[in-house]
Scaffold this active site. Structure first.
Site, PDB file in Angstrom:
ATOM      1  N   SER A  79       0.296  -4.981   5.408  1.00 29.15           N
ATOM      2  CA  SER A  79      -0.936  -4.548   4.733  1.00 29.15           C
ATOM      3  C   SER A  79      -2.068  -5.554   4.917  1.00 29.15           C
ATOM      4  O   SER A  79      -3.236  -5.188   4.858  1.00 29.15           O
ATOM      5  CB  SER A  79      -0.680  -4.309   3.237  1.00 29.15           C
ATOM      6  N   PRO A  95      -3.578  -6.218   0.125  1.00 29.46           N
ATOM      7  CA  PRO A  95      -4.008  -4.814   0.221  1.00 29.46           C
ATOM      8  C   PRO A  95      -2.947  -3.819  -0.266  1.00 29.46           C
ATOM      9  O   PRO A  95      -3.297  -2.800  -0.872  1.00 29.46           O
ATOM     10  CB  PRO A  95      -4.311  -4.637   1.711  1.00 29.46           C
ATOM     11  N   TYR A  96      -1.665  -4.102  -0.029  1.00 30.26           N
ATOM     12  CA  TYR A  96      -0.624  -3.185  -0.525  1.00 30.26           C
ATOM     13  C   TYR A  96      -0.698  -3.046  -2.042  1.00 30.26           C
ATOM     14  O   TYR A  96      -0.773  -1.937  -2.577  1.00 30.26           O
ATOM     15  CB  TYR A  96       0.751  -3.699  -0.075  1.00 30.26           C
ATOM     16  N   GLY A  97      -0.701  -4.190  -2.737  1.00 28.77           N
ATOM     17  CA  GLY A  97      -0.762  -4.158  -4.204  1.00 28.77           C
ATOM     18  C   GLY A  97      -2.068  -3.566  -4.711  1.00 28.77           C
ATOM     19  O   GLY A  97      -2.083  -2.799  -5.684  1.00 28.77           O
ATOM     20  N   LYS A 126      -2.046   0.265  -4.275  1.00 26.26           N
ATOM     21  CA  LYS A 126      -1.196   0.930  -5.283  1.00 26.26           C
ATOM     22  C   LYS A 126      -1.872   0.902  -6.649  1.00 26.26           C
ATOM     23  O   LYS A 126      -1.797   1.868  -7.404  1.00 26.26           O
ATOM     24  CB  LYS A 126       0.167   0.230  -5.363  1.00 26.26           C
TER      25      LYS A 126
END
Ligand SMILES: NC(=O)c1ccc[n+]([C@@H]2O[C@H](COP(=O)([O-])OP(=O)(O)OC[C@H]3O[C@@H](n4cnc5c(N)ncnc54)[C@H](O)[C@@H]3O)[C@@H](O)[C@H]2O)c1
Length: 189
Positions: free
Chosen positions: A12, A70-72, A75
């Site tokens: 990410s 970016p992943y967190g 989400k």
């Protein structure tokens, strides 16, 4: 139950737009499709990555969500969209923030099969299986300065069958206008 995602923290950071698109934007599209087709219940797969690096342990549902990758972040944005939307409709929503999931179907039907191209971004669970099967020469344990006996990181895991159980229970208890977000870790504590 909305499980679909790209789900590697490392990836990410190198492909952020793909993550924002597939996690945040596509969850918005899923909500629109659910509304159009009168689907009334959503169980959403979120993540401990929405918490970032909290100063206080253990992490609880009340811990501030300050994601650092970016992943967190993607989400967390998806969570916000889901919760805002659920306040305006009779959609029943449960958001489950999984920590580290591990394990396989006890009957052997399903198991962990890391995609070869994602190995370098992979999870330690996949690396353990790869090392055991001789696909990689050994298990590289990262981290030297954690406050643990040997300086390596200590993590806990939720077994995938317990996570399935949590989803079944969440589905049974999901009620409109009562959005809940629950953590899934060390489920039997
Ligand atoms: N495995 C964990 O430890 C963990 C921890 C926290 C959260 N989660 C979340 O749990 C969910 C499932 O994770 P997983 O470990 O099974 O990951 P996974 O990568 O094994 O499975 C995700 C699946 O989603 C599919 N997918 C991705 N984008 C899609 C799209 N646009 N349309 C349809 N399918 C799509 C992928 O092909 C893949 O099969 C994800 O939402 C992930 O973010 C997993």
């Amino acid at each position: 139950m909305h499980f679909a995602s790209v789900a590697y923290v490392g990836e990410s950071t190198t492909e952020p737009l793909r993550y924002y698109h597939n996690i945040t934007s596509n969850t918005l599209v899923v909500l629109e499709a659910m509304a159009a087709h009168k689907v009334k219940t959503l169980i959403y797969s979120s993540t401990c990555a929405t918490y970032g690096e909290p100063v206080k342990m253990p992490i609880t549902e009340k811990t501030p969500q300050l994601p650092i990758n970016p992943y967190g972040k993607a989400k967390k944005m998806a969570e916000d969209i889901i919760i805002d939307f659920s306040k305006t409709t009779d959609m029943a929503v449960m958001i489950l923030r999984y920590f580290n999931v591990i394990g396989s179907d006890p009957e052997g039907g399903l198991g962990e099969a890391p995609q070869p191209e994602l190995r370098e971004h992979g999870r330690i669970s996949g690396a353990c299986f790869d090392a055991a099967r001789g696909i990689i020469p050994g298990l590289k344990v990262k981290g030297t300065d954690y406050k643990t006996a040997d300086g390596t990181c200590v993590r806990d895991y939720i077994d995938v069958t317990d996570l399935v159980d949590a989803h079944v229970k969440a589905l049974a208890r999901a009620k409109p206008r009562n959005s809940r977000h629950l953590q899934c870790w060390n489920w039997k504590r």
